[in-house]
Structures are given as C-alpha cells and as structure tokens.
Design a protein around this motif. Structure first.
Motif, PDB file in Angstrom:
ATOM      1  N   GLN A  53      -3.304  14.209  10.805  1.00  0.00           N
ATOM      2  CA  GLN A  53      -1.896  14.155  10.416  1.00  0.00           C
ATOM      3  C   GLN A  53      -1.476  12.740  10.043  1.00  0.00           C
ATOM      4  OE1 GLN A  53       1.283  16.150  12.125  1.00  0.00           O
ATOM      5  NE2 GLN A  53       0.176  18.002  12.725  1.00  0.00           N
ATOM      6  N   ALA A  54      -1.990  11.753  10.780  1.00  0.00           N
ATOM      7  CA  ALA A  54      -1.604  10.366  10.523  1.00  0.00           C
ATOM      8  C   ALA A  54      -2.018   9.901   9.133  1.00  0.00           C
ATOM      9  CB  ALA A  54      -2.227   9.452  11.571  1.00  0.00           C
ATOM     10  N   LEU A  55      -3.025  10.554   8.537  1.00  0.00           N
ATOM     11  CA  LEU A  55      -3.508  10.181   7.204  1.00  0.00           C
ATOM     12  C   LEU A  55      -2.823  10.958   6.092  1.00  0.00           C
ATOM     13  CD1 LEU A  55      -7.308   9.988   8.041  1.00  0.00           C
ATOM     14  CD2 LEU A  55      -5.827   8.051   7.452  1.00  0.00           C
ATOM     15  N   ALA A  56      -2.027  11.954   6.449  1.00  0.00           N
ATOM     16  CA  ALA A  56      -1.395  12.809   5.449  1.00  0.00           C
ATOM     17  C   ALA A  56      -0.273  12.064   4.722  1.00  0.00           C
ATOM     18  CB  ALA A  56      -0.838  14.066   6.106  1.00  0.00           C
ATOM     19  N   ALA A  57      -0.134  12.368   3.453  1.00  0.00           N
ATOM     20  CA  ALA A  57       0.909  11.720   2.660  1.00  0.00           C
ATOM     21  C   ALA A  57       2.303  12.055   3.167  1.00  0.00           C
ATOM     22  CB  ALA A  57       0.768  12.130   1.192  1.00  0.00           C
ATOM     23  N   ASP A  58       2.455  13.228   3.763  1.00  0.00           N
ATOM     24  CA  ASP A  58       3.764  13.646   4.263  1.00  0.00           C
ATOM     25  C   ASP A  58       3.880  13.476   5.777  1.00  0.00           C
ATOM     26  OD1 ASP A  58       1.963  15.588   4.971  1.00  0.00           O
ATOM     27  OD2 ASP A  58       3.195  17.298   4.314  1.00  0.00           O
ATOM     28  N   PHE A  59       3.097  12.551   6.351  1.00  0.00           N
ATOM     29  CA  PHE A  59       3.141  12.350   7.797  1.00  0.00           C
ATOM     30  C   PHE A  59       4.543  12.004   8.278  1.00  0.00           C
ATOM     31  CE2 PHE A  59       3.210   9.186  11.266  1.00  0.00           C
ATOM     32  CZ  PHE A  59       2.736   9.978  12.298  1.00  0.00           C
ATOM     33  N   GLU A  60       4.933  12.634   9.359  1.00  0.00           N
ATOM     34  CA  GLU A  60       6.172  12.308  10.046  1.00  0.00           C
ATOM     35  C   GLU A  60       5.865  12.066  11.517  1.00  0.00           C
ATOM     36  OE1 GLU A  60       9.079  15.327   9.473  1.00  0.00           O
ATOM     37  OE2 GLU A  60       9.197  15.050   7.288  1.00  0.00           O
ATOM     38  N   PRO A  61       6.503  11.072  12.123  1.00  0.00           N
ATOM     39  CA  PRO A  61       6.256  10.782  13.543  1.00  0.00           C
ATOM     40  C   PRO A  61       6.464  12.018  14.412  1.00  0.00           C
ATOM     41  CG  PRO A  61       7.529   9.036  12.539  1.00  0.00           C
ATOM     42  CD  PRO A  61       7.455  10.128  11.517  1.00  0.00           C
ATOM     43  N   LEU A  62       5.680  12.099  15.481  1.00  0.00           N
ATOM     44  CA  LEU A  62       5.687  13.274  16.338  1.00  0.00           C
ATOM     45  C   LEU A  62       6.206  12.940  17.735  1.00  0.00           C
ATOM     46  CD1 LEU A  62       2.102  14.610  15.523  1.00  0.00           C
ATOM     47  CD2 LEU A  62       4.261  15.494  14.619  1.00  0.00           C
ATOM     48  N   PRO A  63       7.308  13.558  18.178  1.00  0.00           N
ATOM     49  CA  PRO A  63       7.718  13.424  19.581  1.00  0.00           C
ATOM     50  C   PRO A  63       6.629  14.020  20.482  1.00  0.00           C
ATOM     51  CG  PRO A  63       9.492  14.334  18.236  1.00  0.00           C
ATOM     52  CD  PRO A  63       8.264  14.364  17.389  1.00  0.00           C
ATOM     53  N   TYR A  96       0.824  -1.213   0.000  1.00  0.00           N
ATOM     54  CA  TYR A  96       0.000   0.000   0.000  1.00  0.00           C
ATOM     55  C   TYR A  96       0.858   1.264   0.000  1.00  0.00           C
ATOM     56  CZ  TYR A  96      -3.771  -3.199   1.291  1.00  0.00           C
ATOM     57  OH  TYR A  96      -4.685  -4.226   1.314  1.00  0.00           O
ATOM     58  N   ASP A  97       2.175   1.083  -0.180  1.00  0.00           N
ATOM     59  CA  ASP A  97       3.107   2.210  -0.174  1.00  0.00           C
ATOM     60  C   ASP A  97       2.931   3.041   1.099  1.00  0.00           C
ATOM     61  OD1 ASP A  97       5.172   3.796  -1.137  1.00  0.00           O
ATOM     62  OD2 ASP A  97       3.836   5.126  -2.242  1.00  0.00           O
ATOM     63  N   TRP A  98       2.958   2.353   2.238  1.00  0.00           N
ATOM     64  CA  TRP A  98       2.686   3.004   3.518  1.00  0.00           C
ATOM     65  C   TRP A  98       3.752   2.598   4.529  1.00  0.00           C
ATOM     66  CZ3 TRP A  98      -1.777   6.061   4.160  1.00  0.00           C
ATOM     67  CH2 TRP A  98      -1.965   6.601   5.430  1.00  0.00           C
ATOM     68  N   ASN A  99       4.405   3.573   5.139  1.00  0.00           N
ATOM     69  CA  ASN A  99       5.427   3.275   6.153  1.00  0.00           C
ATOM     70  C   ASN A  99       5.432   4.379   7.197  1.00  0.00           C
ATOM     71  OD1 ASN A  99       7.605   2.630   7.737  1.00  0.00           O
ATOM     72  ND2 ASN A  99       9.037   2.341   6.038  1.00  0.00           N
ATOM     73  N   ASP A 100       4.788   4.117   8.329  1.00  0.00           N
ATOM     74  CA  ASP A 100       4.722   5.104   9.410  1.00  0.00           C
ATOM     75  C   ASP A 100       6.038   5.244  10.159  1.00  0.00           C
ATOM     76  OD1 ASP A 100       2.055   6.020   9.163  1.00  0.00           O
ATOM     77  OD2 ASP A 100       1.320   4.167  10.081  1.00  0.00           O
ATOM     78  N   TYR A 101       6.953   4.305   9.956  1.00  0.00           N
ATOM     79  CA  TYR A 101       8.236   4.344  10.672  1.00  0.00           C
ATOM     80  C   TYR A 101       9.384   4.844   9.805  1.00  0.00           C
ATOM     81  CZ  TYR A 101       6.183   1.514  14.442  1.00  0.00           C
ATOM     82  OH  TYR A 101       5.431   1.042  15.492  1.00  0.00           O
ATOM     83  N   GLU A 102       9.076   5.277   8.596  1.00  0.00           N
ATOM     84  CA  GLU A 102      10.130   5.639   7.664  1.00  0.00           C
ATOM     85  C   GLU A 102      11.049   6.725   8.252  1.00  0.00           C
ATOM     86  OE1 GLU A 102      10.670   6.730   2.930  1.00  0.00           O
ATOM     87  OE2 GLU A 102       8.682   6.776   3.856  1.00  0.00           O
ATOM     88  N   GLY A 103      12.357   6.427   8.247  1.00  0.00           N
ATOM     89  CA  GLY A 103      13.347   7.381   8.723  1.00  0.00           C
ATOM     90  C   GLY A 103      13.395   7.545  10.225  1.00  0.00           C
ATOM     91  N   LEU A 104      12.699   6.683  10.971  1.00  0.00           N
ATOM     92  CA  LEU A 104      12.594   6.836  12.412  1.00  0.00           C
ATOM     93  C   LEU A 104      13.312   5.699  13.131  1.00  0.00           C
ATOM     94  CD1 LEU A 104      11.294   8.294  14.875  1.00  0.00           C
ATOM     95  CD2 LEU A 104       9.342   6.748  14.605  1.00  0.00           C
ATOM     96  N   ASP A 105      14.105   6.033  14.130  1.00  0.00           N
ATOM     97  CA  ASP A 105      14.748   5.045  14.998  1.00  0.00           C
ATOM     98  C   ASP A 105      14.011   5.051  16.332  1.00  0.00           C
ATOM     99  OD1 ASP A 105      16.339   3.384  16.474  1.00  0.00           O
ATOM    100  OD2 ASP A 105      18.118   4.667  16.450  1.00  0.00           O
ATOM    101  N   VAL A 106      13.310   3.955  16.638  1.00  0.00           N
ATOM    102  CA  VAL A 106      12.549   3.894  17.886  1.00  0.00           C
ATOM    103  C   VAL A 106      13.195   2.954  18.895  1.00  0.00           C
ATOM    104  CG1 VAL A 106      10.374   4.490  16.775  1.00  0.00           C
ATOM    105  CG2 VAL A 106      11.006   2.077  17.010  1.00  0.00           C
ATOM    106  N   GLU A 107      14.441   2.619  18.696  1.00  0.00           N
ATOM    107  CA  GLU A 107      15.140   1.733  19.620  1.00  0.00           C
ATOM    108  C   GLU A 107      15.054   2.295  21.036  1.00  0.00           C
ATOM    109  OE1 GLU A 107      17.033  -1.838  20.212  1.00  0.00           O
ATOM    110  OE2 GLU A 107      16.661  -1.020  18.208  1.00  0.00           O
ATOM    111  N   GLY A 108      14.484   1.500  21.945  1.00  0.00           N
ATOM    112  CA  GLY A 108      14.368   1.902  23.335  1.00  0.00           C
ATOM    113  C   GLY A 108      13.269   2.903  23.622  1.00  0.00           C
ATOM    114  N   LYS A 109      12.470   3.259  22.614  1.00  0.00           N
ATOM    115  CA  LYS A 109      11.435   4.275  22.805  1.00  0.00           C
ATOM    116  C   LYS A 109      10.061   3.627  22.974  1.00  0.00           C
ATOM    117  CE  LYS A 109      13.994   7.715  20.084  1.00  0.00           C
ATOM    118  NZ  LYS A 109      13.994   8.592  18.887  1.00  0.00           N
ATOM    119  N   THR A 110       9.065   4.463  23.289  1.00  0.00           N
ATOM    120  CA  THR A 110       7.667   4.044  23.381  1.00  0.00           C
ATOM    121  C   THR A 110       6.909   4.625  22.202  1.00  0.00           C
ATOM    122  OG1 THR A 110       7.646   3.858  25.785  1.00  0.00           O
ATOM    123  CG2 THR A 110       5.536   4.241  24.711  1.00  0.00           C
ATOM    124  N   VAL A 111       6.283   3.764  21.407  1.00  0.00           N
ATOM    125  CA  VAL A 111       5.500   4.241  20.270  1.00  0.00           C
ATOM    126  C   VAL A 111       4.021   4.256  20.657  1.00  0.00           C
ATOM    127  CG1 VAL A 111       7.169   3.537  18.533  1.00  0.00           C
ATOM    128  CG2 VAL A 111       5.421   1.920  19.252  1.00  0.00           C
TER     129      VAL A 111
END
Length: 563
Positions: free
Chosen positions: A284-294, A162-177
């Motif tokens: 925001q989560a549905l936007a094509a340019d969505f980026e994870p939010l701290p 589906y060409d969908w990746n919510d984790y793209e470019g994100l390092d969540v090692e040790g974090k809470t998602v």
C-alpha cells in the motif's frame, strides 16, 4: 595497550565502501606507479610526516580523543601546533587560535518505560530494547507520550522532486507516525523511482524523524527491517541510549518528543489489529493512491533524562587565496573518537577511525602551506563530535567561518586505506557530482579506476561529515582506496576490509600498527591534493548532477553569489 577510566562509550554509523568490479586484473606489481610529482608534491618524505601524525593521534596518551575530555585537550594542542608550525592561518581573528567552539548537550536516559499500545479494551506492551527502542533529542528532564493516536504514513517522505508526499492531506499534530525504513526506490529496485537501489536522503532514518517533527508529530516510530536498514536489530537495541545535540536557544524545536524503532515482529502484531500484514502495508505504501492508515492503537511512553551541557571544538585553518580569498575549497576530517570505556578502562584509540583521516588533513595543510600561494583559499576543517552524530560539521555548516555560497567544493577523509596500493578508488555517493569527473584523470594517472560502493542502499553518503556541507549545497567528494590490491589481488584486500569491520571498527583493537603499508594512503592523498590544487587555481565551480537532492540548494547559493 594500557587502560584508563575517564569517559563514556558511544556508537556511530558504520561506513563501508568496497567496489563491485574492475578492469583487467592482469596488471602486475611492477606497473604500480609511484605517486611522486615532477613538481615535488608528495615526495618520499611525505609518508614519514603522515605516519607521525597518525601514530601520535592514535596513541594511548590521547585517550581515544573523546569530546569534553583530557584527550580532546591534547588533540587540540597537537593540531594547533601542527597548523602553527606549517604556517596555516587562523580564521578566529586571533593569531594561532584555530578553535571554533561547539556547544553541546548530552541527554542520558535514566528511565525508559515499555511502550504501551492500547485500543478499545485491548492493550499490548512492547519491551524496551527487546521489541522497541525509544529516546528523545529534547533536552528536558522528562517527556511523556500519553494515548497518542498511531497512524501509518508509508515511508514518511515528502519529496517534491519525486512528486511524493506521504503526509498529503493529513494532520498529525500530537499523533504518533509509524513508517517504513529506506525509500521506495530500494523497495521496488526501480531505477526510475527515487534513485533505485541507491538510498536517497529520504530513506535515512534521520530524515524521517526530521520530517515527522516538521509535520507536528509527537512521536515518530520506524519499523526495523534488516535488509532496507542495512543492519540488524542488535545495532539499534545494543547501541548507547545516550543522545547528543547541539545546544541552542531553539534546540528542542523541530524534534518530536519521542523517536524510536519497533521490531518487524512487533509491526506485524500492530498491523494485525487492522487485519493487515506488514507485507500488505508495504504494498500500500508504494501505491500511487496511498493514504495514511489509522492503526486503531494509542501509544504511551515515558522517558526520564539526565542533562549535561559542555563544549567541544572544531579546528579551522586556512591558506588564503591570492586573488579570490572568499572563494574556497574545503578539506574535512573528524578528529574525535570514542574515548575510554568507563567500566573496563579500555581505550578506543580509533587509529583508522579517524586518526587516519585527521593525519591526512594535517599532511595536506602542511603541503599547501609550503607551496606557492593558491588563487583561491584552501580551508582545513578538522571537526569534532562526528561520533556523536556529525555535530561538529553540522555546527560549522550552520555557522561557517567563510560564507558557504563561496565554497567551491570539498573533500572529506574518513577511515583511510592502511593496507597498501590498490587499483580501485571507491566513490561513496557514486555519480553525485562533477567532483568525480575532476578526480578521474588523477585516478587514471595512477593506473587505477573509479568504482562505486557495493552497498549504496545503506546510505553511507549520509553517515560522514561531508553530508553536513552537501546538505548546504556544497559538492563533496568522499572517496578512498578499496580492495583491489596491486600486488595481492582482491581476495587479500577483501580479507583486510572484512577484518577491519569485524574486529577493529569501534573496538579497542583499532590501534596504530607500525607495519601498516602507507603506499595506498600516499596514492589517495596525491589525488586529494591534486583535485584541490586544480580547483583553487581555476575558475571551476563543480555542480551536482541534474536531479540530485542537493542540486536545488546549490542553485540557490549560486543565485546568491550572482547578486
């Protein structure tokens, strides 16, 4: 009903599948076709055999058929005896031994702290069960999350098709998602996005926890919303906190330290810390340019456990094929239920869930063993620990007794129709595969019609044992009689259906009733038999629909088979 005190009470997912519409309602009761073949398959003696299996498995003597109990021992003995008497063969290498042992671990929390969220000088606390639920699937005495950075990752989905990746470019090692429940198709009702209103596996909370662990997160938290989840907060917070897993050398790998949920109100409070509403976060989560939010908060939580190791069993038998013995069609049902409530001593007999499906599998095994030998093998998988999280079927899928690249297709039977002949044959996972096409002419032969489930957004296809095999690429049919009663109409059927889930489902009241009208069950068993009989005597290999989430795995196994 007598009362016993021997076991524990656990919960499992709710399965529902009522139809939305049907053809002409003018058909009369006199047009209801008997499901007797000229071949003699499923004659009038069939319902007697089925009823006896159902009555026995759902009796108090079997103590609710919980894994690891005397009730399990009685169930195994009964199924083994039926298989042996019918002439069903074993796959264990030992004649008469149909058991495939499933090693399990029980993780019972003895202490779960409230969830502490701290950011700068601010600190908030979410109360256990009231505002949050948390547990671990790691078989350890204690897990601790200490000041773990929280990040909003939208729907928490990585779906290449589906060409969908919510984790793209994100390092969540040790974090809470932190993520939303369900998937973008449901959120937008856009049939062109994912699968529209019908949930894909990417929308299931189990997937979201799995993906978070693959990404390296320490904790995975889902925002609960009743609509997209398909159930209220009470289902999340009111269920048993005990978790079950399959025991293995790497059983703690691939699981986050903590999995859990927070309420919608708690999520609003969390997003307010970054001057955002939950509704804005959804957008925001549905936007094509969505980026994870701290989220400018750090999570802390401690869970202490008691660990218990034990075994349960699958029972696997076969009628071997004469020409293509490795190629096989799988009939599947789970034998287990929830046992005995330890305080009240009430027996949860699970007559409809799932003595009804287990009895169907036994009747089918008897029938296939009594007729001419098929060209392909018929495999009968009576799996355990379904109520513990589909663990028996998952174990079989990971440790198949016949290679799954030779599995032609399968049929799962769970919570069957006990209320008489109905016109609708409801397919859970509508139009997922060609198995629906194979069933169609047999449905029509009974003057019935195929119907989709009414709540596909709730993801019922992923909540029963067939999913374990579908996940390995095996096309699975999960379908059964609905509510459009031949003689009494839809209102009558809907009343029975609503009563089942309001008053009987996962309650002590789910008991065998000698007044049950098994003509509807006989209808469905004839279809199950005919679909399987066609497949084991043909060269057909059913396929998933193009673009289905299980298609890629099926294509991979086809490639293996061709080598």
């Amino acid at each position: 009903m007598r009362q016993l005190v021997t076991s524990t009470l656990v919960c499992s997912a709710l399965l529902a599948c009522t139809p939305t519409s049907g053809p002409d309602d003018s058909k009369t009761a006199s047009q209801f076709p008997l499901v007797e073949d000229a071949d003699g398959y499923f004659d009038t003696d069939f319902s007697t055999s089925y009823r006896e299996h159902l009555r026995t498995l759902a009796s108090d003597e079997f103590e609710g058929r919980a894994p690891g109990t005397r009730g399990e021992e009685l169930t195994i003995d009964y199924i083994t005896n039926v298989f042996q008497q019918a002439g069903v063969q074993s796959l264990s290498g030992t004649e008469g031994d149909y058991t495939q042992m499933v090693p399990m671990v029980r993780i019972a929390p003895t202490r779960v702290t409230d969830m502490r969220l701290r950011g700068g000088e601010a600190e908030e606390t979410l109360a256990y069960r009231q505002q949050m639920m948390g547990w671990t699937h790691r078989a350890v005495d204690e897990v601790e999350i200490a000041d773990s950075e929280m990040v909003f990752v939208g729907y928490g989905i990585v779906a290449p098709e589906y060409d969908w990746n919510d984790y793209e470019g994100l390092d969540v090692e040790g974090k809470t998602v932190v993520m939303l429940v369900n998937d973008p198709g449901y959120a937008t009702q856009d049939e062109a996005l994912f699968n529209g209103n019908s949930m894909t596996y990417y929308g299931r909370w189990t997937y979201k926890f799995e993906e978070a662990a693959r990404q390296g997160a320490d904790a995975a938290i889902i925002v609960h919303e009743t609509g997209p989840a398909g159930y209220g907060w009470g289902v999340v917070a009111g269920g048993s906190p005990i978790r079950y897993s399959m025991k293995s050398e790497n059983m703690n790998a691939g699981r986050a330290k903590v999995e859990g949920w927070i309420t919608e109100d708690s999520a609003e409070q969390l997003f307010a810390n970054i001057d955002m509403t939950l509704d804005q976060a959804r957008t925001q989560a549905l936007a094509a340019d969505f980026e994870p939010l701290p989220l400018q908060r750090e999570l802390s939580l401690i869970i202490e456990n008691e660990i218990e190791y034990f075994e349960t069993a699958n029972l696997i038998g076969k009628v071997e094929g004469s020409r293509y013995p490795d190629e096989h069609v799988i009939y599947m049902a789970h034998w287990d239920h929830m046992g005995v409530e330890p305080i009240s001593g009430e027996v949860f007999n699970g007559a409809q869930d799932n003595a009804s499906g287990a009895a169907a599998l036994l009747a089918l095994a008897e029938k296939f063993a009594a007729i001419e030998q098929p060209e392909r093998t018929v495999l009968f998988a009576m799996v355990g620990a379904e109520e513990r999280g589909l663990l028996g079927s998952k174990w079989y899928a990971e440790n198949p007794l016949l290679p799954l690249d030779q599995a032609v297709a399968g049929i799962n039977m769970d919570m069957q129709n006990m209320y008489g002949p109905v016109r609708d044959f409801v397919v859970v996972g509508w139009d997922n595969s060609e198995m629906q096409d194979i069933a169609a002419p047999y449905v029509e032969a009974q003057q019935r019609y195929l119907a989709p489930e009414t709540n596909p957004e709730r993801g019922f296809f992923y909540r029963s044992d067939h999913f374990s095999l579908a996940n390995k690429g095996v096309p699975m049919l999960y379908a059964k009689g609905g509510i459009d009663h031949f003689e009494h109409g839809k209102d009558y059927g809907r009343e029975k259906f609503d009563y089942l889930f309001a008053e009987l489902y996962h309650k002590p009241a789910d008991e065998y009733d000698p007044e049950w009208d098994l003509r509807g069950m006989q209808q469905d068993l004839w279809i199950y038999f005919r679909v399987g009989h066609e497949l084991v005597n043909s060269r057909t290999w059913p396929a998933w629909r193009e673009g289905n989430e299980f298609e890629a795995e099926r294509l991979r196994t086809e490639s293996q088979r061709a080598q």
